[in-house]
Design an enzyme around this catalytic site. Structure first.
Site, PDB file in Angstrom:
ATOM      1  N   HIS A  47     -48.426  33.464 -21.277  1.00 27.90           N
ATOM      2  CA  HIS A  47     -46.974  33.623 -21.190  1.00 27.90           C
ATOM      3  C   HIS A  47     -46.327  32.452 -21.923  1.00 27.90           C
ATOM      4  CE1 HIS A  47     -46.849  36.342 -17.358  1.00 27.90           C
ATOM      5  NE2 HIS A  47     -47.811  36.697 -18.198  1.00 27.90           N
ATOM      6  N   GLU A  49     -43.994  30.397 -21.158  1.00 32.38           N
ATOM      7  CA  GLU A  49     -43.821  29.184 -20.360  1.00 32.38           C
ATOM      8  C   GLU A  49     -45.122  28.389 -20.263  1.00 32.38           C
ATOM      9  OE1 GLU A  49     -43.002  32.353 -19.607  1.00 32.38           O
ATOM     10  OE2 GLU A  49     -41.625  32.407 -17.913  1.00 32.38           O
ATOM     11  N   CYS A  77     -42.222  34.557 -14.096  1.00 26.59           N
ATOM     12  CA  CYS A  77     -42.990  35.268 -13.064  1.00 26.59           C
ATOM     13  C   CYS A  77     -43.516  34.240 -12.064  1.00 26.59           C
ATOM     14  CB  CYS A  77     -44.147  36.032 -13.710  1.00 26.59           C
ATOM     15  SG  CYS A  77     -45.453  34.971 -14.378  1.00 26.59           S
ATOM     16  N   CYS A  80     -45.886  31.599 -13.661  1.00 26.68           N
ATOM     17  CA  CYS A  80     -45.178  30.598 -14.459  1.00 26.68           C
ATOM     18  C   CYS A  80     -44.336  29.681 -13.579  1.00 26.68           C
ATOM     19  CB  CYS A  80     -44.325  31.282 -15.518  1.00 26.68           C
ATOM     20  SG  CYS A  80     -45.330  32.118 -16.766  1.00 26.68           S
TER      21      CYS A  80
END
Length: 143
Positions: A47, A49, A77, A80
């Site tokens: 992801h 992040e 999410c 993260c």
């Protein structure tokens, strides 16, 4: 947020869900910029992040990003949000909210748990329309 949005656009052009993240140090030094690479890397943890946190910690040679700010185009999410807490991000700036998979204001609400060791200052709604439109366009083109 414009840099995070640019990273999201680049992710979409590469076939990944358009989410972008940028990390800036307390002194304004640009530390990291990443877009989602889940599809490209075949890695469910890739992801934006997480990738930005990895880059920033390597640059600073420190697992803690005390005083650093993270700008992301979509509500993180739960995974993260947990990484943001572990990295001790000072401020979290969010574009669009994610009522399906978000882990900050929706779903797991990671920062609301008493077991959460660090909670960043959170600011949402930054370039939210542009971030949400990019996601809508991306998924509409896939249908």
């Amino acid at each position: 947020m414009p840099d995070a949005l640019a990273a999201a656009i680049a992710a979409a052009e590469a076939g990944d869900v358009p989410v972008g993240a940028v990390i800036v140090a307390a002194d304004g030094q640009f530390l990291a910029k990443a877009g989602n690479r889940v599809e490209r890397d075949q890695d469910p943890t890739a992801h934006a992040e997480i990738l930005a946190i990895r880059e920033a910690t390597q640059k600073l040679k420190n697992q803690r990003l005390d005083g650093c700010d993270l700008w992301v185009t979509l509500e993180p999410c739960a995974m993260c949000a947990g990484a943001i807490s572990q990295a001790r991000i000072r401020r979290l700036y969010i574009g669009a909210l994610d009522d399906k998979s978000g882990g900050v204001f929706h779903g797991a609400k990671v920062f609301a748990h008493k077991q959460c060791h660090h909670v960043p200052d959170i600011y949402d709604g930054l370039m939210a329309d542009a971030s949400a439109d990019l996601l809508k366009q991306f998924f509409a083109s896939r249908r």
